[in-house]
Design an enzyme around this catalytic site. Structure first.
Site, short mmCIF file in Angstrom:
data_model
loop_
_atom_site.label_atom_id
_atom_site.label_comp_id
_atom_site.label_asym_id
_atom_site.label_seq_id
_atom_site.Cartn_x
_atom_site.Cartn_y
_atom_site.Cartn_z
CD GLU B 138 27.75 -2.16 -1.75
OE1 GLU B 138 28.76 -3.07 -1.43
OE2 GLU B 138 27.14 -1.48 -0.98
CG ASP B 146 29.39 3.67 -1.44
OD1 ASP B 146 28.90 2.32 -1.68
OD2 ASP B 146 28.71 4.43 -2.24
#
Lengths: 676, 378
Positions: B138, B146
């Site tokens: 990410e 997440d």
């Protein structure tokens, strides 16, 4: 009969359940009559944002704290143990004293390598001081030994170099201290003298031929005692000693002495012995030191207040020995501040554990075949634990106030810092022991297991009421200082200013003859009641002391004789000063659920203060009003009950630093968890 | 309408074998990237299976060479509000899986990234193979790890979680097993036999299921140059307080020993979004001290701030550079770590105080008798 049947059924269920031969045959998802652990976070709701609350009570450096928690959580050195599927860290107190001491040192080295102490002595300013306080609070949640060993190294030795020393001492020692090139201790207490530092018997003379000081332990009561670090690790110490120049005693001075070489061998002319096993803090190597004509160079005198010239002349900018001694002691306040604020965090551990347990442990049912009642649903259990929660919140705000007072200190605020830190140190550490004891009992037998922490912490932290100033003596100093304020105000015919005593200038508050619930929860009333007690006790104390003086007693003797009023007054001052910080913290918040809950805690704190015997003893509350206060306390307790979990979760202490009974204590104690 | 339902169902194939249910992620061309429909369908199935006494075991796998390459991010960036809703559903699924009362076995025979990790690692059993490739990439995309990664990464040994989360480093099956992301390693050739054996299990008992998987397990050996053999360096560097200090410690290490791996790590960090690095580090550190529920609530707050784009637009820029234009040259803003104030990072962790952006509401779990390993995660 019903009861007997029910017991038989439960027993039968237990017996069938526990058949160890084939766990596979027991359907793992079916329920049975045995007790289940039901996690409180699934049934209790949070009415306010616990992160916001944590920020408010931790006050500062929240991210730094979490980083340090994480550093400990992730290292094998901090002795992680899996219980009930969760990891808990806590020192292995089953290790020998020597092993515990080595582990403390290894943990310090690990944190050093991670950069935890970066800037602690080489940076200046408020930021680094607050950061240090935050780290000590976190470390003291893990273990008192590591906090104490670091406290001696950084606050006592480091503080003495910073405050008693001058530039060449700073240049020479601070960086080496910060990176542990040297391991340091602080030799003040002696066998014969503790709180009375001015009475120490160690003697130092000056030899102008060699330009050296000569330190001696002239008698057994002059041996340095309880010196943290001295028994095993310390290479250096600061010796507190009388300084005798040409036959004149110039009072207590501090000298740097190297007591071990780099290989850890004790230096010549020094003898060291161990203090032995203690009721707690066995991870600290407390030792005893004797000096036999031990020589240190002239530069090793910490000379910010007084110096000796190469040819042996005593030089000091402060002529009065009393003032000189006071100037000497003032910087040591930081240790006292640190102890006070850390004490709040052990109370938090104790209460978080006891309340979480009370939210999952049941005992006795009202009728046969009914589920047993949750401990925290008993009003009596609420009455035991929830007022302590109010106390902890009050202490948290007071601790933040004290830290700010300290880091923003000026020469003018020294007196206030001395009085407030003395008062809070004594009050918080006494509260801590009381809270831990209540929490231990509230956990029943489980509270006795070392792994559950609550009981063990009592032994580890008992010393707080003694070191850095005996609590009783500190409280006497508070009362003495208040009396001095009174006398000064009277003499100069001036208003009270400072220490929160301004209320003395106003008319005496009046307590309504019939107290109502609304009045009892009003912060103005609460403040009035606490001020009334403080004001009256101060008047009584002054009168008592002057009465003794009128009879021809010395001031000192008069103080000693008026000790009961002095004690009551000290408590009145502390309670009022703490309460004031609570009111101020509350005032910063916008209306909302968080403020509402804090309002209840503030009222509860005020009302338990009103239960102090002084209110009846001196007649500030009528018997009827005292009964009303008592009833109101139980009412607030029941209102706070739904917030209990949220309030302990707001402490921000990670699960890992609590203990198995705070979580799935059934699984933690299951047969499968036994090491076979 | 009917066709959309059928396509939704096609994206997740369902098989039933006695008391086992086999769910296959079926978007092989997109490497099984999770679409909103897939997540909704999975949620529906998982909720239903929990209540269904005939279901005792759920097996999750992917069709083709990926288990699941992540969330369908390209779709998410098109519409901010719908995007937030996507994450809301996805995190709810993550929580359901993490607190599931029945065992989930995920067969990770291929790529497991981002959302794919979230759909598998929270479950009780994770089977890696020689084809497994795991990563949380990410930070290169302007996002942050997440899907509950702040829970599972932070619980890896030492500071490996910070390393994996910040650098997006790829791990193979052996490394996944070594660090604990996988619970078992089974050579892919044996998967058909393993699955057949699991079909016969008529139990939710963890010991039984584990022992069945054990029968097909092998102990893979770590490659000599595996990052997992560099744990000492990783611990020293990635335990530092800030991203800046992590970088400077890595740079000091490089001076001491010329080491290609360390310089590559430094390069990776320098290419990632500075904002992403800061919020990722903070999120993992907070996550280490929290249960899985609070982790997801926090991540949802962060992702809402990311989607609103008021603090930074790095996520949109990252998607442009990596997924849409594919120039692989994102222009991060702020462009440097030093330009990001702690108070800005704080903002990502605060509640979005606007009505339609509410906190994540986790599904109620109290009506179930949760097994101890689930209770321990709360």
């Amino acid at each position: 009969m019903d009861r007997a049947l029910q017991r038989t059924k439960i027993l039968t269920d237990h017996l069938f359940q526990s058949s160890p031969s084939s766990p596979a045959q027991t359907p793992s998802l079916s329920s049975n009559a045995c007790l289940n652990y039901s996690p409180p976070e699934l049934s209790e709701n949070y009415a306010f944002d616990i992160k916001h609350m944590r920020k408010l009570i931790d006050g500062h450096n929240v991210e730094e704290r979490d980083w340090l928690f994480g550093l400990m959580r992730q290292s094998k050195l901090f002795n992680p143990k899996v219980r009930g599927g969760k990891v808990f860290v806590s020192p292995d107190y089953n290790q020998s004293m020597e092993q515990q001491r080595e582990m403390t040192m290894k943990r310090i080295e690990y944190l050093l390598e991670r950069g935890v102490f970066r800037g602690w002595l080489t940076e200046i300013g408020e930021e680094v001081q607050m950061r240090k306080f935050a780290c000590f609070e976190v470390l003291s949640i893990y273990d008192h030994s590591i906090a104490t060993k670091l406290g001696v190294h950084f606050f006592l030795w480091g503080g003495a170099i910073q405050f008693f020393g001058t530039k060449h001492h700073h240049d020479k020692w601070l960086r080496d201290t910060e990176n542990f090139s040297i391991k340091c201790s602080f030799a003040m207490t002696e066998l014969g003298h503790g709180s009375n530092v001015r009475g120490v018997e160690t003697v130092t003379t000056y030899d102008s031929n060699t330009g050296e000081f000569v330190i001696n332990t002239p008698c057994e009561t002059a041996q340095k005692y309880w010196i943290g670090g001295a028994a095993n690790h310390a290479t250096h110490t600061i010796v507190f000693s009388q300084l005798n120049i040409n036959g004149t005693n110039q009072g207590v001075h501090a000298f740097i002495a190297q007591i071990r070489d780099a290989n850890g061998n004790i230096c010549p002319n020094i003898r060291i012995a161990d203090c032995g096993h203690k009721i707690g803090l066995n991870g600290v190597d407390n030792g005893r030191i004797w000096f036999d004509n031990f020589r240190v160079p002239r530069e090793n005198l910490l000379n910010s207040v007084a110096d000796v010239s190469p040819d042996g002349k005593y030089l000091s900018s402060i002529k009065d020995p009393d003032q000189r001694f006071a100037a000497f002691m003032a910087p040591l306040t930081v240790g006292r501040v640190n102890i006070a604020v850390s004490a709040v965090y052990q109370s938090k551990v104790g209460l978080a554990v006891a309340i979480r347990y009370a939210l999952t442990r049941r005992a006795f049912s009202l009728k046969p075949n009914e589920p047993e009642i949750l401990l925290l649903d008993y009003p009596s259990h609420q009455r035991r634990l929830l007022p302590l929660l109010a106390k902890i919140y009050a202490m948290s705000f007071a601790a933040n106030y004290l830290k700010m007072l300290y880091v923003k200190r000026t020469p003018q605020s020294n007196k206030t810092i001395h009085i407030v830190s003395s008062s809070f140190k004594a009050t918080f550490t006494w509260n801590n022991m009381q809270i831990l004891q209540e929490c231990r009992e509230a956990c029943g037998g489980q509270g006795l297991k070392t792994e559950n922490r609550v009981g063990h912490l009592k032994g580890e932290y008992d010393v707080q009421s003694t070191f850095e100033g005996d609590n009783n003596i500190l409280m006497q100093q508070v009362s003495k200082a208040l009396l001095a304020e009174y006398v000064a105000a009277q003499k100069r015919n001036k208003a009270f200013k400072g220490l929160g005593l301004e209320h003395m200038n106003k008319p005496c508050p009046i307590i309504p003859s019939q107290l109502t619930s609304t009045t009892l929860r009003c912060s103005q009333f609460q403040m009035d009641a606490l001020c009334l007690r403080e004001r009256d006790l101060l008047n009584l104390f002054v009168a008592d002391v002057s009465q003794y003086q009128a009879k021809g007693e010395s001031t000192e003797r008069a103080f000693i004789m008026s000790y009961q009023l002095a004690e009551d007054l000290g408590r009145a001052f502390s309670d009022r000063a703490i309460f004031q910080t609570f009111v101020e913290a509350e005032a910063t918040l916008a209306a909302g659920s968080l403020k509402d809950v804090l309002g209840m805690l503030r009222s509860l704190y005020a009302l338990i203060c009103l239960e102090d015997a002084a209110f009846l003893r001196y007649g500030y509350l009528s018997v009827g009003n005292a009964a009303t206060v008592r009833r109101e306390i139980t009412k607030i307790c029941s209102e706070l009950r739904p917030h209990a979990l949220a309030l302990v979760s707001s402490f921000g202490i990670p699960d890992t630093f609590l203990s198995p009974i705070a979580f799935n204590w059934i699984d933690a104690n299951s047969w499968s968890s036994v090491e076979h | 309408m009917a066709s959309s339902v059928s396509s939704q169902q096609d994206q997740v194939l369902v098989e039933a074998h006695s008391s086992a249910r086999i769910l296959t992620l079926n978007r092989p061309k997109q490497l099984n990237a999770l679409s909103f429909q897939m997540i909704s369908r999975l949620l529906e199935l998982f909720f239903a299976y929990e209540e269904d006494p005939n279901v005792k075991l759920v097996i999750l796998k992917g069709k083709g060479r990926a288990f699941c390459a992540g969330g369908d991010v390209a779709a998410v960036v098109r519409d901010t509000r719908a995007g937030a809703n996507f994450f809301l559903k996805e995190y709810t699924l993550n929580y359901l899986m993490a607190t599931y009362i029945k065992p989930q076995v995920s067969i990770l025979n291929g790529i497991v990234m981002g959302g794919g990790a979230g759909a598998s690692l929270h479950g009780r059993f994770r089977v890696a193979t020689e084809n497994s490739v795991f990563a949380m990439p990410e930070t290169a995309l302007g996002l942050f790890p997440d899907v509950g990664a702040s829970y599972f990464l932070s619980r890896l040994p030492g500071f490996f979680g910070e390393y994996v989360g910040l650098t997006g480093s790829r791990l193979d099956g052996a490394e996944m097993l070594a660090c604990g992301l996988a619970t078992h390693f089974v050579p892919s050739a044996k998967l058909p036999m393993l699955e057949a054996a699991l079909y016969e299990v008529d139990s939710s008992d963890l010991v039984i299921i584990s022992s069945i998987i054990d029968q097909y397990c092998e102990q893979p050996s770590l490659k000599e140059q595996s990052v997992y053999n560099r744990l000492d360096v990783i611990d020293r560097c990635f335990s530092q307080k800030t991203v800046e200090e992590i970088l400077s410690t890595l740079e000091r290490e490089v001076v001491h020993q010329m080491d290609g791996w360390i310089s590559a790590t430094i390069q990776t960090l320098k290419k990632a979004s500075p904002t992403s690095l800061k919020i990722s580090l903070r999120s993992i550190r907070e996550g280490r001290l929290q249960g899985v529920g609070p982790c997801l609530v926090r991540e949802y707050r962060i992702v809402c701030h990311v989607m609103r784009g008021e603090l930074s637009k790095d996520f949109f820029e990252g998607c442009r550079a990596i997924l849409l234009d594919k120039d692989r040259n994102p222009k991060w803003e702020p462009s440097k770590l030093e330009l990001i104030a702690d108070s800005t990072v704080d903002c990502y962790f605060s509640k979005v105080n606007i009505e339609e952006w509410e906190d994540l509401k986790l599904p109620t779990r109290s009506k179930f008798n949760l097994p101890p390993y689930v209770i321990a995660k709360l």
